[in-house]
Design a protein around this motif. Structure first.
Motif, short mmCIF file in Angstrom:
data_model
loop_
_atom_site.label_atom_id
_atom_site.label_comp_id
_atom_site.label_asym_id
_atom_site.label_seq_id
_atom_site.Cartn_x
_atom_site.Cartn_y
_atom_site.Cartn_z
N ALA A 26 48.96 7.91 40.80
CA ALA A 26 47.99 7.06 41.48
C ALA A 26 48.00 7.34 42.98
O ALA A 26 46.94 7.42 43.62
N GLY A 27 49.17 7.52 43.55
CA GLY A 27 49.27 7.83 44.99
C GLY A 27 48.61 9.16 45.30
O GLY A 27 47.94 9.31 46.33
N LEU A 28 48.77 10.13 44.41
CA LEU A 28 48.13 11.43 44.59
C LEU A 28 46.60 11.28 44.57
O LEU A 28 45.90 11.89 45.37
N ALA A 29 46.10 10.42 43.65
CA ALA A 29 44.65 10.19 43.56
C ALA A 29 44.12 9.58 44.86
O ALA A 29 43.04 9.94 45.33
N VAL A 30 44.88 8.67 45.45
CA VAL A 30 44.47 8.06 46.72
C VAL A 30 44.41 9.14 47.81
O VAL A 30 43.44 9.24 48.56
N LEU A 31 45.46 9.98 47.89
CA LEU A 31 45.48 11.03 48.91
C LEU A 31 44.31 12.00 48.71
O LEU A 31 43.64 12.39 49.67
N ALA A 32 44.06 12.37 47.45
CA ALA A 32 43.01 13.35 47.17
C ALA A 32 41.62 12.77 47.44
O ALA A 32 40.70 13.49 47.81
N SER A 33 41.47 11.45 47.27
CA SER A 33 40.17 10.82 47.47
C SER A 33 39.83 10.69 48.95
O SER A 33 38.67 10.56 49.33
N ALA A 44 40.36 8.16 50.58
CA ALA A 44 40.09 6.74 50.83
C ALA A 44 41.27 6.10 51.57
O ALA A 44 42.42 6.50 51.37
N GLU A 45 40.94 5.12 52.40
CA GLU A 45 42.01 4.37 53.07
C GLU A 45 42.13 3.03 52.42
O GLU A 45 41.30 2.15 52.62
N ILE A 46 43.15 2.87 51.60
CA ILE A 46 43.33 1.64 50.83
C ILE A 46 44.72 1.11 51.15
O ILE A 46 45.72 1.60 50.62
N ALA A 47 44.76 0.14 52.03
CA ALA A 47 46.03 -0.34 52.54
C ALA A 47 47.01 -0.79 51.44
O ALA A 47 48.19 -0.42 51.49
N PRO A 48 46.54 -1.57 50.44
CA PRO A 48 47.52 -2.03 49.43
C PRO A 48 48.12 -0.87 48.61
O PRO A 48 49.07 -1.09 47.87
N ALA A 49 47.53 0.33 48.75
CA ALA A 49 48.04 1.46 47.96
C ALA A 49 49.18 2.17 48.66
O ALA A 49 49.68 3.18 48.16
N PRO A 54 49.52 -4.00 36.50
CA PRO A 54 48.40 -4.61 37.24
C PRO A 54 48.12 -3.89 38.57
O PRO A 54 46.96 -3.82 38.99
N ALA A 55 49.15 -3.35 39.22
CA ALA A 55 48.93 -2.66 40.50
C ALA A 55 48.04 -1.43 40.31
O ALA A 55 47.17 -1.14 41.14
N LEU A 56 48.26 -0.74 39.19
CA LEU A 56 47.46 0.46 38.93
C LEU A 56 46.04 0.10 38.51
O LEU A 56 45.07 0.76 38.90
N GLU A 57 45.90 -0.98 37.72
CA GLU A 57 44.57 -1.44 37.32
C GLU A 57 43.74 -1.82 38.54
O GLU A 57 42.57 -1.46 38.67
#
Lengths: 337, 337
Positions: free
Chosen positions: A182-189, A191-196, A255-258
């Protein structure tokens, strides 16, 4: 000073400027070796203690651009990750890490502070795992390459292999699943998502829960760490043990991943499935094991499935389309030279 | 088949086409592990015997274009060299090699037969040294990288370090000096010099004389292998032991190297000094040691100098201009990316 540099800014010293031998001295200065290291760096080879007359060994290579990116992770995180994934392999045999050796290839124009960060991260994680870095090699390479070999002591116990699972055993996991993916997906996207932030941190440097194996007097029948993806790694246990494994999807729900998957869908129109992170995302270096059904699970372990007669891995009795495990040479993208 | 391929010619299969897991199976098929390997490939880690409760470990990384060239050496030679240089480090501690682990990084379009050659060469040299390849890692990398970690058993003996040389000791060498450097000069010159075939072979795959250490009941006071160059490696012994070393030039003279230097001067106008190959050429993996002056040198060893009070290494009492030892980050050429 270069005329284009702002006044007062010191250009980072490179490994070429410092030189190989000064860099080796710098890497080793002030280090305190673990008790198992009888002779550390400085001779043709190191000498490590192996009290029960055997030692466990695992080796992994990490290549820049393939296993890590210097623009996505700090050198400290990369150093920690390199040690953690090898220490997890040693612990996954039921052994306590004792020492590591590290071969590092880097370009001559690599800033010394990058090597400083790498080695600090390595020493930090080696200490967390209970060992130290007993020696290594330093070479020139256009692309950064880190090759770690980890050693462990079984303390008189039998190794815990992948082949010991028996029909009726409980499948349990210790540590997080899917967070690295999931962290890799955030980096690749992008996107800036603070809770991630925690998930991104989990990708940058996993924290395998070594203690859930090493601190327990009772031991599982089969054990591995989740490096290629849960389905792929449990597939190895099922194959080696000659059994089938069925997972309970309700026990895998996070739930965090959902919540993250929903945000990525809304904010950057990314179509991701949180269950895929859990089932196929690798590099979490959680531990997954088959425990005898009669035994109470030690603290830190949670039940996610059971061992059945048959073969293969299912979720709620259903086979999954493609295990999605990591395969080094898959993918059509050309190698960058 | 590609339309441009000649009829009947089969395009070499690449590692991408074969796939990681099939390639690992192919690498390990039919291998017989050495007795020290208690658990070989196929689990999270290997398990190696360490009968006297300790093990010697050395690691080295070889990078394509830096430590080997696929157009100058066969994959088999490169595999042998990768194992030999690590086995020599283990033997240079006075230990008998028991096992090796190997991490290999290669591009997805690498022909499978290149990996076949590498692994055959590795297994061949591992067997020559008395061990086997207990496990490894296979990853994708644009440039080929080979990282070998070697293990050895001291058989209850004390390790032979670099710090045991004493004033009055005899310096002796076992194995050839300067042949690898001379062979490299021939390859780099492009000259075709038939009598130099043995020297070129010595560069492509050194053959360290492991037996001159392992088969002897008497042991030297200090020992190392010649990997960086004779002066540089003896400098390590002199520094670590707090002594000076003086070499006898007459004992270092090698007619084969003198003859080659003359031919390179005449045929390709190359100005080389055979003595520099002997004193500064690395990668021969000969063994050099300080022996007590009273003891008779075992078979295979020849006297080349003596240990004096003081510091540094001299030849016929004279300090040499620049040790010429290998330094990884020296040289201004840019790294190719």
């Amino acid at each position: 000073m270069e005329p284009t540099e702002p006044l007062g800014r010191v250009r980072p010293q490179t490994v070429r400027e410092l030189g190989e031998f000064a860099l080796i001295d710098r890497i080793n200065a002030g280090r305190v070796q673990a008790p198992a290291v009888l002779l550390g760096p400085g001779d043709d080879a190191a000498l490590i203690s192996a009290p029960d007359g055997r030692f466990v060994v695992s080796t992994d290579m990490l290549v820049e651009g393939r296993h890590f990116r210097l623009d996505w992770s700090s050198p400290h995180d990369i150093g920690r990750k390199a040690i953690a994934q090898n220490a997890a392999d040693v612990v996954a045999m039921g052994a306590a890490p004792t020492a590591f050796v590290v071969a590092l290839g880097c370009a001559a124009d690599t800033p010394v502070e990058v090597v400083d960060g790498l080695t600090e991260g390595m020493w930090s994680e080696a200490g967390r795992a209970g060992g130290s870095i007993a020696g290594g090699d330093l070479v020139r390479s256009p692309r950064m390459v880190i090759s770690v070999t980890a050693f462990g002591d079984l303390r008189g116990n039998a190794p815990i292999t992948r082949s010991g699972a028996r029909v009726g055993d409980v499948i349990a996991v210790a540590g997080r699943l899917g967070w690295s993916g999931a962290g890799l997906a955030v980096l690749a996207s992008g996107a800036e998502i603070a809770p991630a932030a925690d998930l991104v941190a989990a990708h940058r440097a996993p924290r395998p829960p070594y203690g859930v194996v090493l601190d327990e007097p009772t031991r599982p029948n089969a054990l591995t760490d989740v490096s290629d993806g849960l389905l792929a790694d449990l597939g190895h246990i099922a194959d080696a043990s000659g059994v089938a494994i069925d997972l309970d999807s309700a026990a895998l729900w996070d739930p965090a991943l959902e919540a993250l998957a929903e945000r990525l869908a809304v904010e950057v129109a990314l179509d991701v499935d949180a269950a895929q992170w859990v089932l196929a995302g690798g590099e979490d270096h959680a531990f997954v094991a088959a425990w005898s059904s009669g035994s109470e699970l030690p603290l830190g372990w949670r039940r996610i499935g059971r061992v059945l007669a048959g073969q293969g891995v299912t979720v709620d009795g259903l086979r999954q389309p493609g295990n999605g495990g990591w395969e080094s040479f898959r993918g059509a993208e050309p190698d960058r030279r």
